[in-house]
Scaffold this motif. Sequence first.
Motif, short mmCIF file in Angstrom:
data_model
loop_
_atom_site.label_atom_id
_atom_site.label_comp_id
_atom_site.label_asym_id
_atom_site.label_seq_id
_atom_site.Cartn_x
_atom_site.Cartn_y
_atom_site.Cartn_z
N ASN A 228 51.89 -13.99 -86.32
CA ASN A 228 53.60 -13.43 -86.27
C ASN A 228 54.04 -13.81 -84.71
N ILE A 229 55.17 -13.95 -84.76
CA ILE A 229 56.01 -14.17 -83.37
C ILE A 229 57.06 -13.32 -83.28
N VAL A 230 57.31 -12.76 -82.23
CA VAL A 230 58.29 -11.97 -81.94
C VAL A 230 59.27 -12.59 -80.79
N ILE A 231 60.44 -12.58 -81.10
CA ILE A 231 61.55 -13.02 -79.89
C ILE A 231 61.99 -12.04 -79.36
N ALA A 232 61.92 -11.95 -77.92
CA ALA A 232 62.54 -10.79 -77.33
C ALA A 232 63.08 -11.12 -75.88
N THR A 233 63.66 -12.44 -75.74
CA THR A 233 64.08 -12.98 -74.68
C THR A 233 65.34 -12.50 -73.87
N GLY A 234 65.96 -11.49 -74.72
CA GLY A 234 67.16 -10.72 -73.96
C GLY A 234 68.20 -11.74 -73.56
N GLY A 235 68.93 -11.32 -72.66
CA GLY A 235 70.10 -12.24 -72.33
C GLY A 235 70.52 -12.25 -71.05
N ARG A 236 71.34 -13.10 -70.54
CA ARG A 236 71.68 -13.48 -69.18
C ARG A 236 73.19 -13.43 -68.97
N PRO A 237 73.57 -13.17 -67.83
CA PRO A 237 75.04 -13.01 -67.39
C PRO A 237 75.76 -14.41 -67.91
N LYS A 238 77.01 -14.27 -68.55
CA LYS A 238 77.94 -15.67 -68.55
C LYS A 238 78.47 -15.90 -67.17
N TYR A 239 78.89 -17.05 -67.04
CA TYR A 239 79.82 -17.52 -66.15
C TYR A 239 81.20 -18.16 -66.68
N PRO A 240 82.24 -17.68 -66.22
CA PRO A 240 83.48 -18.37 -66.69
C PRO A 240 83.70 -19.61 -66.54
N ILE B 45 57.41 -13.59 -77.34
CA ILE B 45 58.08 -14.32 -76.31
C ILE B 45 59.30 -13.78 -75.65
N GLY B 46 58.86 -13.39 -74.45
CA GLY B 46 59.91 -12.34 -73.72
C GLY B 46 59.08 -11.24 -72.99
N GLY B 47 59.22 -10.99 -71.77
CA GLY B 47 58.28 -10.06 -71.21
C GLY B 47 59.34 -8.79 -70.67
N GLY B 48 60.40 -8.52 -71.44
CA GLY B 48 61.21 -7.45 -71.23
C GLY B 48 60.83 -6.11 -71.79
N SER B 49 61.58 -5.12 -71.80
CA SER B 49 61.23 -3.62 -72.60
C SER B 49 60.92 -3.90 -73.89
N GLY B 50 61.47 -4.46 -74.66
CA GLY B 50 61.42 -4.56 -76.21
C GLY B 50 59.94 -5.22 -76.42
N GLY B 51 59.87 -6.61 -75.69
CA GLY B 51 58.79 -7.32 -75.93
C GLY B 51 57.37 -6.73 -75.41
N LEU B 52 57.52 -6.25 -74.36
CA LEU B 52 56.39 -5.52 -73.73
C LEU B 52 55.94 -4.23 -74.46
N TYR C 80 59.98 -12.71 -85.82
CA TYR C 80 61.06 -11.39 -85.69
C TYR C 80 61.58 -11.64 -84.28
N ALA C 81 62.53 -10.68 -84.20
CA ALA C 81 63.26 -10.71 -82.91
C ALA C 81 63.79 -9.26 -82.63
N VAL C 82 63.57 -8.76 -81.44
CA VAL C 82 64.21 -7.49 -81.04
C VAL C 82 64.67 -7.40 -79.75
N GLY C 83 65.70 -6.42 -79.69
CA GLY C 83 66.35 -6.24 -78.34
C GLY C 83 67.94 -7.04 -78.30
N ASP C 84 68.06 -7.24 -77.06
CA ASP C 84 69.56 -7.66 -76.71
C ASP C 84 69.77 -9.03 -77.50
N ILE C 85 68.92 -9.77 -77.91
CA ILE C 85 69.01 -11.20 -78.39
C ILE C 85 69.35 -11.02 -79.86
N THR C 86 69.21 -9.86 -80.48
CA THR C 86 69.66 -9.71 -81.89
C THR C 86 70.91 -9.40 -82.40
N GLU C 87 71.61 -9.89 -83.30
CA GLU C 87 73.10 -9.73 -83.80
C GLU C 87 73.27 -8.13 -84.15
N GLY C 88 74.17 -7.57 -83.87
CA GLY C 88 74.79 -6.14 -84.24
C GLY C 88 73.97 -5.09 -83.76
#
Length: 535
Positions: free
Chosen positions: A196-208, A58-65, A368-376
């Motif tokens: 097996n499922i890998v979550i790699a949906t990354g992040g998006r910018p925050k708004y204040p 789930i997620g077509g960014g660098s890690g997921g692809l 599983y999860a990879v990339g910006d979505i993972t803690e630490g």
Amino acid sequence: MLRGFGARPARDGSERTSDPLPSLEGVIAHLRLLPPPPAAPGAGSGSCRGRSYDLLVIGGGSGGLACAKEAAQFGRKVAVMDYVEPSPQGTSWGLGGTCVNVGCIPKKLMHQAALLGSALKDAQHYGWNISQPVHHTWSVMAQGVQNYVKSLNWGHRVQLQEKKVKYFNIKGSFSDPHTVCGLTKAGKETVVTADNIVIATGGRPKYPMDVAGALEYGITSDDLFWLKESPGKTLVVGASYVSLECAGFLTGIGLDTTVMMRSVPLRGFDQQMASLVTEHMESYGTKFLKRCFPTKVEKLKSNRLQVTWKNADLDTEETDSFDTVMWAVGRAPDTKTLNLETVGVKTNSETGKIIVDASEATSVPHIYAVGDITEGRPELTPTAIAAGKLLAQRLFGQSSELMDYDNVPTTVFAPLEYGCVGLSEEAAVQRYGSDNIEVYHAFYKPLEFTVAERDATQCYMKMVCLREREQRILGLHFIGPNAGEVIQGFALGIKCGATYPQMMKTVGIHPTCAEEVTKLHITKRSGLDATVTGC
């Protein structure tokens, strides 16, 4: 072929084709006797039955692809589900994730545009006749960058097709631990099941969200790289590397640019280096509003944006108007619609990021999860790619190799680039104690700055080492031209446990900036002048 009809195997194993074809009535009667096909897990009442895969990403960014393509190399049945939710300003893009579309790639290209502007100024000192005034056309740059990004989008689609990876342009959510469903743009439900499922949906910018008008009138890095026309006079709010990189290239192409920082720049990076980066940006022409934070954004009749902010040091309220306000106040994991809580995937309640172990496994087996979505984990494209590939190899290639997140090099592409690998000076002191740390440092002047009479005040490097025994190198920090290219090579040595004596035995390439690393001999502890003079 229908059971009970058509060609039947003969006793000798060959196929008999002489049986007469059944009548239409016979086929219908036979079908009525067959049991109904089993429903896909979690398929519900959707118009499309579930499809079963060995791996769903789930997620077509660098890690997921990277993970999907690597899994396909092992002959597995793989699918990628990716959908770009348009930004609040309506910007959307194609397959490839943040890095390709609204991150590293367009950022570096626009940074290059700014460097070329500086080179034009230098060129006159080297005898080139440049007609004045020099003018930059945003639309030409933007078109070139956007066309290249679109070519990368297409390339990713082609690669998936070549590797027989199924691509779903769908925003999915979990209905059970093995099932993800979503709607196509046409409103058709698609249900996908996978072992097996890998979550790699990354992040998006925050708004204040506490700033009135922020969402209505502001943009983020999700929008900046896809603007057709120049953003004009721009306020960039934030002290992150995204903020400084964007403000840097906007200044470099000649735009009136201001950075508003509530606290310290480049939090998490070495703070001495961070200060040098912002000092250079100020001398380069970027304005800074330090210890300030916005309170509201209003649209004027002229269509300009009036920003009101508070100055924490002076305890005053101030205003100014801008053509564009860009928020660079952090990023949030893109998990809201995944329905993670339903299937029991644990997240950090403060950051929203998915908690994973050393093997990128979540709290749910087979997810599983990879990339910006993972803690630490470092929010860096190459680490996501490496982690994704290694995960696929462990799942399907009988590998047990884990991703090593130590000593990952990175670069901030500010006007004067800052590259680093390993520990910051602060982190080294915190971990080992100041008495056990030796810092070698130098201010230097790149040869190419000399004839052009460019200011090299902030060109600086330092090597953080252990004092005891072998003096193992803990961190290397470099500010100067082509910092990423410089740090990349040294990163190998530091990854392999290089020591200060080994570095001193390394012969430098003359005349380069990188060779100065091999000549570092002044320690901070000595208090001696660290300015490099002559050869």
